[in-house]
Design an enzyme around this catalytic site. Structure first.
Site: not given
Length: 306
Positions: A143, A164
């Protein structure tokens, strides 16, 4: 995690990847389970010890002419014995060799795909080894977001909601390239890590409050890459009061995937921090260190010199 397991590839994709002509579709899929490639000269001569039918078969000029040197009945018998030892993934003719009637009969009976390549046998086999090494490499899914920043493959990791994708979006706007968002397929190839996106979500990115966007459609083909070597991991985490963060850069940390260690930086996230600029600096600093220059060591040397 997969460790040299079986991979199924559609006929059209296999032919496109290796620039092959489809002569006979057979079962319509290529089942890859061996990184080796076979030139079945010994088998055509009757020696089947150590023969592995899971390997892709390449018929070059020598095998082709060897078969042609026999009467039709013996040709049929030799080819029939070759297919009797198991399900061959496919057969490839090099040098644009024509498919003989007895070969077409054999592949139709076995429902084995048949291809043709214009390349000489050694070049074709080299292409196959590279292709199989990538297709069957050990792999896992992580991930995160994979970006290319100043040529450095950077894997951004961290908990959901840490920022992110938003950071990646700012980096894309600044001219850097996206490889994968949310789900990164990592493969170990020749003791290096290479990352890519699952086919179904390639070029797509999720931004909370906006939804799904297509980065390639929005910013052009220069904003994306299909694959990149992973050289640095950036772990984003919410700033923790009282936690000691590296301020000098002389503490080495590593992330490990598939048995390969790569450098890792932990970047604290707090309101007002421009993460895109920090990541750009990290990429430039990584490049300098790769060339032998370390700013922290120079500062220490200067301090001792005084």
């Amino acid at each position: 995690m997969n460790d040299h397991t079986t991979e199924s590839v559609m006929l059209d994709k296999f032919a496109s990847d290796l620039n092959l002509e489809i002569v006979y579709t057979g079962r319509g899929v290529i089942t890859l389970s061996s990184m080796s490639v076979e030139r079945p000269g010994l088998q055509l001569a009757g020696f089947f010890n150590y023969f592995d039918s899971r390997r892709i078969m390449v018929l070059g000029l020598s095998e082709y002419e060897y078969i042609r040197s026999f009467p039709m009945d013996e040709r049929r018998e030799k080819l029939s014995r070759l297919f009797a030892y198991g399900e061959i993934p496919c057969i490839i003719l090099s040098r644009d060799l024509p498919a003989s009637p007895e070969l077409m009969e054999a592949v139709r009976t076995a429902s084995c795909p048949l291809f043709r390549s214009p390349k000489v046998t050694t070049d074709l086999m080299s292409d196959l080894y590279i292709y199989l090494n990538r297709a069957l490499a050990p792999s896992m899914t992580e991930h995160g977001v994979l970006m290319e920043v100043f040529g450095v493959g950077m894997l951004l990791t961290g908990k959901s909601g840490v920022g992110k994708s938003e950071t990646a979006m700012e980096l894309i706007k600044r001219g850097h390239r996206l490889i994968a968002d949310d789900s990164v397929i990592i493969k170990e190839i020749a003791n290096e890590l290479h990352g890519s996106a699952p086919e179904i979500i390639r070029y797509f990115m999720e931004l909370r409050g906006i939804g799904i966007i297509n980065v390639k459609s929005m910013y052009g083909s220069g904003s994306v890459l299909n694959e990149k070597k992973i050289e640095l991991v950036i772990q984003l985490e919410n700033w923790q009061q009282g936690k000691e963060y590296d301020r000098v850069g002389d503490t080495a940390a590593y992330a490990e995937y598939l048995g390969v260690k790569i450098p890792k930086l932990i970047i604290p996230v707090s309101p007002g921090r421009n993460l895109a600029i920090i990541i750009e600096v990290a990429a430039r600093n990584f490049r300098l260190k790769s060339m032998g220059y370390d700013a922290s060591q120079e500062l220490i040397t200067r301090s001792i010199g005084r």
